[in-house]
Design an enzyme around this catalytic site. Structure first.
Site, PDB file in Angstrom:
ATOM      1  N   HIS A 132       0.833  -1.199   0.000  1.00 15.49           N
ATOM      2  CA  HIS A 132       0.000   0.000   0.000  1.00 15.49           C
ATOM      3  C   HIS A 132       0.868   1.249   0.000  1.00 15.49           C
ATOM      4  CE1 HIS A 132      -2.274  -3.272   1.889  1.00 15.49           C
ATOM      5  NE2 HIS A 132      -3.364  -2.692   1.433  1.00 15.49           N
ATOM      6  N   LYS A 159      -1.199  -7.989  -4.680  1.00 19.15           N
ATOM      7  CA  LYS A 159      -2.130  -6.865  -4.508  1.00 19.15           C
ATOM      8  C   LYS A 159      -1.349  -5.570  -4.272  1.00 19.15           C
ATOM      9  CE  LYS A 159      -5.698  -5.146  -1.342  1.00 19.15           C
ATOM     10  NZ  LYS A 159      -6.368  -5.388  -0.047  1.00 19.15           N
TER      11      LYS A 159
END
Length: 233
Positions: A132, A159
């Site tokens: 992230h 991800k």
């Protein structure tokens, strides 16, 4: 084939409902509204031991029939875990039998992360390795590198969630997504909100939504995202 539980991600992207409070109520609502998978945010639910979550996970599975991803997010990656790194990873390991997938950060302690990934693979569970960036969006080469390092670390799904500062940032993210296999990419914030809808068109395997308050910047509600995705199918 890439799957989470009985959900085949090669057939279509999954709408994942992030469960962050009142888990039994939120999970039932998510199933009713059309979510495909539940993400159980242990760090936001204040769960610190396997005993606290065992009955919850059993009940969620029996009540909804939906596959479950267990996530215990680091604070540096937008989470709320306050304990030690050993305890954080140990909790995910202990509840592997009750989940269909685990999500662990690329930035996690490498030795502990690798141990968790190995145990998950041995148990037949899917592995999501996530990164992230809440400030910016890396260039395309860096995006590719992050996704590749996640796969090398054992990710079934790599991800990456980023914060775009321009529409070009979003285009760059989608371009990389289009040319990568087995990834989940998200552009956060108001600017990137539409990426949660169109990302699956470019190959993103998962897209996340909330039941009540947004867990990540720009996150849509389950019913909103479900309706938008159906319009594109």
């Amino acid at each position: 084939m890439v799957s989470i539980g009985n959900f085949d991600l090669d057939k279509r992207a999954a709408l994942v409902a992030a469960i962050n409070e009142d888990p039994l109520i939120q999970a039932k609502a998510a199933a009713y509204l059309g979510a495909d998978i539940l993400e159980i945010r242990l760090d936001l639910l204040g769960i610190n031991t396997p005993g606290e979550v065992t009955d919850i996970l059993k009940k969620l599975r029996s009540d909804t029939g939906l596959p479950c991803i267990a996530t215990n997010r680091l604070q540096t990656e937008g989470g709320n875990w306050e304990g030690s790194e050993d305890d954080r990873i140990n909790l995910l390991e202990e509840i592997l039998p009750l989940t269909d997938a685990i999500d662990v950060e690329l930035s996690a302690d490498p030795q502990l992360r690798d141990r968790l990934v190995k145990k998950a693979k041995e148990a037949g569970k899917a592995v999501i390795i996530s990164s992230h960036d809440f400030e910016s969006t890396p260039d395309k080469a860096t995006i590719r590198d992050i996704l590749e390092r996640s796969k090398q670390a054992g990710a079934d799904i790599a991800k990456l969630a980023v914060m775009p500062n321009s529409m070009q940032d979003i285009l760059n993210l989608l371009e990389v997504t289009l040319n990568e296999d087995n990834v989940c990419t998200i552009a956060m914030g108001q600017l990137g909100k539409h990426s949660r809808i169109v990302g699956p068109c470019y190959g993103s395997k998962l897209t996340y939504a909330s039941i009540s308050s947004a867990i990540a910047p720009g996150q849509l509600k389950v019913h909103e995202l479900k309706k938008a995705l159906e319009m594109l199918q």
